[in-house]
Design a protein around this motif. Structure first.
Motif, PDB file in Angstrom:
ATOM      1  N   THR A  38      15.227 -55.155  42.758  1.00 33.90           N
ATOM      2  CA  THR A  38      14.667 -53.978  42.113  1.00 33.90           C
ATOM      3  C   THR A  38      15.648 -52.821  42.184  1.00 33.90           C
ATOM      4  O   THR A  38      16.535 -52.779  43.059  1.00 33.90           O
ATOM      5  CB  THR A  38      13.360 -53.549  42.783  1.00 33.90           C
ATOM      6  N   VAL A  39      15.483 -51.874  41.289  1.00 36.30           N
ATOM      7  CA  VAL A  39      16.359 -50.702  41.289  1.00 36.30           C
ATOM      8  C   VAL A  39      16.191 -49.921  42.591  1.00 36.30           C
ATOM      9  O   VAL A  39      17.167 -49.454  43.178  1.00 36.30           O
ATOM     10  CB  VAL A  39      16.056 -49.810  40.069  1.00 36.30           C
ATOM     11  N   ALA A  40      14.954 -49.788  43.063  1.00 36.24           N
ATOM     12  CA  ALA A  40      14.722 -49.069  44.325  1.00 36.24           C
ATOM     13  C   ALA A  40      15.419 -49.778  45.478  1.00 36.24           C
ATOM     14  O   ALA A  40      16.025 -49.136  46.351  1.00 36.24           O
ATOM     15  CB  ALA A  40      13.224 -48.955  44.589  1.00 36.24           C
ATOM     16  N   GLY A  41      15.334 -51.106  45.502  1.00 36.99           N
ATOM     17  CA  GLY A  41      16.001 -51.860  46.558  1.00 36.99           C
ATOM     18  C   GLY A  41      17.512 -51.735  46.502  1.00 36.99           C
ATOM     19  O   GLY A  41      18.176 -51.616  47.535  1.00 36.99           O
ATOM     20  N   ILE A  42      18.062 -51.752  45.302  1.00 34.62           N
ATOM     21  CA  ILE A  42      19.510 -51.609  45.154  1.00 34.62           C
ATOM     22  C   ILE A  42      19.952 -50.224  45.604  1.00 34.62           C
ATOM     23  O   ILE A  42      20.969 -50.064  46.295  1.00 34.62           O
ATOM     24  CB  ILE A  42      19.920 -51.862  43.692  1.00 34.62           C
ATOM     25  N   ALA A  43      19.201 -49.195  45.219  1.00 31.67           N
ATOM     26  CA  ALA A  43      19.548 -47.833  45.610  1.00 31.67           C
ATOM     27  C   ALA A  43      19.601 -47.695  47.126  1.00 31.67           C
ATOM     28  O   ALA A  43      20.538 -47.110  47.687  1.00 31.67           O
ATOM     29  CB  ALA A  43      18.540 -46.843  45.019  1.00 31.67           C
ATOM     30  N   ALA A  44      18.602 -48.248  47.809  1.00 33.30           N
ATOM     31  CA  ALA A  44      18.583 -48.181  49.270  1.00 33.30           C
ATOM     32  C   ALA A  44      19.762 -48.943  49.867  1.00 33.30           C
ATOM     33  O   ALA A  44      20.377 -48.497  50.839  1.00 33.30           O
ATOM     34  CB  ALA A  44      17.261 -48.748  49.789  1.00 33.30           C
ATOM     35  N   GLU A  45      20.080 -50.074  49.276  1.00 34.06           N
ATOM     36  CA  GLU A  45      21.161 -50.904  49.813  1.00 34.06           C
ATOM     37  C   GLU A  45      22.523 -50.232  49.693  1.00 34.06           C
ATOM     38  O   GLU A  45      23.361 -50.346  50.587  1.00 34.06           O
ATOM     39  CB  GLU A  45      21.181 -52.249  49.088  1.00 34.06           C
ATOM     40  N   VAL A  46      22.767 -49.524  48.571  1.00 36.15           N
ATOM     41  CA  VAL A  46      24.085 -48.908  48.365  1.00 36.15           C
ATOM     42  C   VAL A  46      24.128 -47.458  48.841  1.00 36.15           C
ATOM     43  O   VAL A  46      25.170 -46.798  48.740  1.00 36.15           O
ATOM     44  CB  VAL A  46      24.511 -48.994  46.889  1.00 36.15           C
ATOM     45  N   GLY A  47      23.021 -46.957  49.354  1.00 38.78           N
ATOM     46  CA  GLY A  47      23.013 -45.616  49.929  1.00 38.78           C
ATOM     47  C   GLY A  47      22.969 -44.489  48.920  1.00 38.78           C
ATOM     48  O   GLY A  47      23.509 -43.405  49.167  1.00 38.78           O
ATOM     49  N   LEU A  48      22.318 -44.707  47.778  1.00 42.64           N
ATOM     50  CA  LEU A  48      22.185 -43.679  46.763  1.00 42.64           C
ATOM     51  C   LEU A  48      20.714 -43.455  46.458  1.00 42.64           C
ATOM     52  O   LEU A  48      19.887 -44.355  46.635  1.00 42.64           O
ATOM     53  CB  LEU A  48      22.891 -44.090  45.468  1.00 42.64           C
ATOM     54  N   SER A  49      20.382 -42.250  45.984  1.00 42.74           N
ATOM     55  CA  SER A  49      19.030 -42.031  45.494  1.00 42.74           C
ATOM     56  C   SER A  49      18.909 -42.721  44.134  1.00 42.74           C
ATOM     57  O   SER A  49      19.918 -43.053  43.496  1.00 42.74           O
ATOM     58  CB  SER A  49      18.752 -40.538  45.336  1.00 42.74           C
ATOM     59  N   GLU A  50      17.686 -42.932  43.690  1.00 43.60           N
ATOM     60  CA  GLU A  50      17.511 -43.568  42.378  1.00 43.60           C
ATOM     61  C   GLU A  50      18.080 -42.689  41.265  1.00 43.60           C
ATOM     62  O   GLU A  50      18.598 -43.200  40.266  1.00 43.60           O
ATOM     63  CB  GLU A  50      16.039 -43.889  42.135  1.00 43.60           C
ATOM     64  N   ARG A  51      18.010 -41.371  41.432  1.00 44.90           N
ATOM     65  CA  ARG A  51      18.592 -40.463  40.434  1.00 44.90           C
ATOM     66  C   ARG A  51      20.118 -40.606  40.401  1.00 44.90           C
ATOM     67  O   ARG A  51      20.723 -40.667  39.325  1.00 44.90           O
ATOM     68  CB  ARG A  51      18.194 -39.012  40.739  1.00 44.90           C
ATOM     69  N   GLN A  52      20.739 -40.663  41.588  1.00 43.07           N
ATOM     70  CA  GLN A  52      22.186 -40.854  41.643  1.00 43.07           C
ATOM     71  C   GLN A  52      22.590 -42.201  41.059  1.00 43.07           C
ATOM     72  O   GLN A  52      23.591 -42.306  40.342  1.00 43.07           O
ATOM     73  CB  GLN A  52      22.667 -40.749  43.095  1.00 43.07           C
ATOM     74  N   LEU A  53      21.806 -43.215  41.353  1.00 44.51           N
ATOM     75  CA  LEU A  53      22.097 -44.546  40.832  1.00 44.51           C
ATOM     76  C   LEU A  53      21.975 -44.570  39.305  1.00 44.51           C
ATOM     77  O   LEU A  53      22.771 -45.224  38.624  1.00 44.51           O
ATOM     78  CB  LEU A  53      21.139 -45.564  41.452  1.00 44.51           C
ATOM     79  N   HIS A  54      21.021 -43.852  38.777  1.00 41.76           N
ATOM     80  CA  HIS A  54      20.866 -43.776  37.327  1.00 41.76           C
ATOM     81  C   HIS A  54      22.108 -43.152  36.684  1.00 41.76           C
ATOM     82  O   HIS A  54      22.605 -43.653  35.661  1.00 41.76           O
ATOM     83  CB  HIS A  54      19.621 -42.959  36.973  1.00 41.76           C
ATOM     84  N   ARG A  55      22.614 -42.080  37.289  1.00 39.99           N
ATOM     85  CA  ARG A  55      23.809 -41.437  36.749  1.00 39.99           C
ATOM     86  C   ARG A  55      25.012 -42.375  36.791  1.00 39.99           C
ATOM     87  O   ARG A  55      25.812 -42.416  35.848  1.00 39.99           O
ATOM     88  CB  ARG A  55      24.110 -40.137  37.506  1.00 39.99           C
ATOM     89  N   ARG A  56      25.152 -43.117  37.888  1.00 40.17           N
ATOM     90  CA  ARG A  56      26.262 -44.086  37.977  1.00 40.17           C
ATOM     91  C   ARG A  56      26.107 -45.164  36.915  1.00 40.17           C
ATOM     92  O   ARG A  56      27.088 -45.628  36.317  1.00 40.17           O
ATOM     93  CB  ARG A  56      26.321 -44.709  39.370  1.00 40.17           C
ATOM     94  N   GLY A  57      24.872 -45.592  36.684  1.00 41.73           N
ATOM     95  CA  GLY A  57      24.626 -46.589  35.648  1.00 41.73           C
ATOM     96  C   GLY A  57      25.042 -46.093  34.275  1.00 41.73           C
ATOM     97  O   GLY A  57      25.649 -46.836  33.492  1.00 41.73           O
ATOM     98  N   LEU A  58      24.726 -44.837  33.959  1.00 39.64           N
ATOM     99  CA  LEU A  58      25.122 -44.261  32.675  1.00 39.64           C
ATOM    100  C   LEU A  58      26.642 -44.288  32.514  1.00 39.64           C
ATOM    101  O   LEU A  58      27.162 -44.633  31.448  1.00 39.64           O
ATOM    102  CB  LEU A  58      24.617 -42.827  32.553  1.00 39.64           C
TER     103      LEU A  58
END
Length: 236
Positions: free
Chosen positions: A149-169
């Protein structure tokens, strides 16, 4: 590559996870390019363009006898070579000289027009431009493909879901939820084209049921799974 005069062929590239492909159309018409999270640099008689990551299928006109050669980057790898965030070219076809100096693109185009193996020339030019990619790109991609899940990935890589979304973009052109949906479509199509029944495809690909599969395929591609499996050729 396949030596057939007409049709599509591809080979693995020296660029990480990329492929070099070529296509010559026997008949004119429109072609449906399916979303896959990738970026391509394409050389054709019209010049050099960058095809950004698509969110839905892209329809393009293909004249009879037209030739194209290209490099398709793995999801997340194109920005390091082209020097542009993926979301800036999302759903677009952009001339390469909008991203690179025009003199550089003109010289490369001249070399490609004269080359006996344009794919090798284009590949070498992109290799020379390659910079160290974001190390997060393949990590995120592998976890999405593993069904995390996106939430699980965010926790694993040490980013918030908002930060992870920006990296994805930046890396893929869209957030990870959209990328996961597009990757799931690719998995489903591979299974269906391999002869797996659609109900089993839905279960194996992570859809709630066959109706969910059908809705998602139609939304992303504009046609049904039946039409994709029995009525379309390769992506390029």
């Amino acid at each position: 590559m396949d030596t057939a005069e007409f049709g599509y062929a591809e080979r693995a590239s020296r660029l990480r996870g990329a492929v070099v492909w070529r296509h010559r159309a026997q008949e004119g018409g429109s072609k449906r390019i399916l979303p896959d999270g990738c970026m391509d640099v394409i050389h054709s008689p019209g010049g050099l363009i960058v095809a950004g990551p698509d969110t839905v299928a892209h329809l393009t006109g293909v004249p009879a006898g037209s030739r194209s050669v290209a490099v398709r980057f793995a999801p997340g790898q194109g920005p390091a070579v082209l020097g542009v965030a993926a979301h800036e070219v999302r759903d677009l076809r952009v001339p390469l000289d909008a991203l690179w100096p025009s003199d550089r693109v003109r010289r490369l185009t001249e070399r490609l027009d004269e080359a006996s193996d344009a794919g090798a020339v284009l590949e070498s030019a992109l290799l020379a431009a390659d910079r160290a990619p974001d190390p997060l790109a393949p990590r995120l991609l592998s976890r999405l493909r593993a069904g995390r899940t996106v939430a699980g990935i965010a926790a694993e890589v040490g980013l918030s879901e908002r930060q992870l979304h920006r990296r994805g973009l930046q890396l893929y052109g869209y957030g990870l939820k959209t990328l996961a949906r597009i990757l799931r479509l690719g998995t489903a199509l591979d299974l269906a084209r391999g002869g797996v029944a659609f109900a089993a495809v839905a279960v194996s690909s992570g859809y709630a049921d066959q109706a969910h599969l059908s809705r998602d395929v139609k939304a992303l591609t504009g046609v049904t799974m039946q039409e994709l499996v029995h009525g379309s050729g390769p992506r390029q």
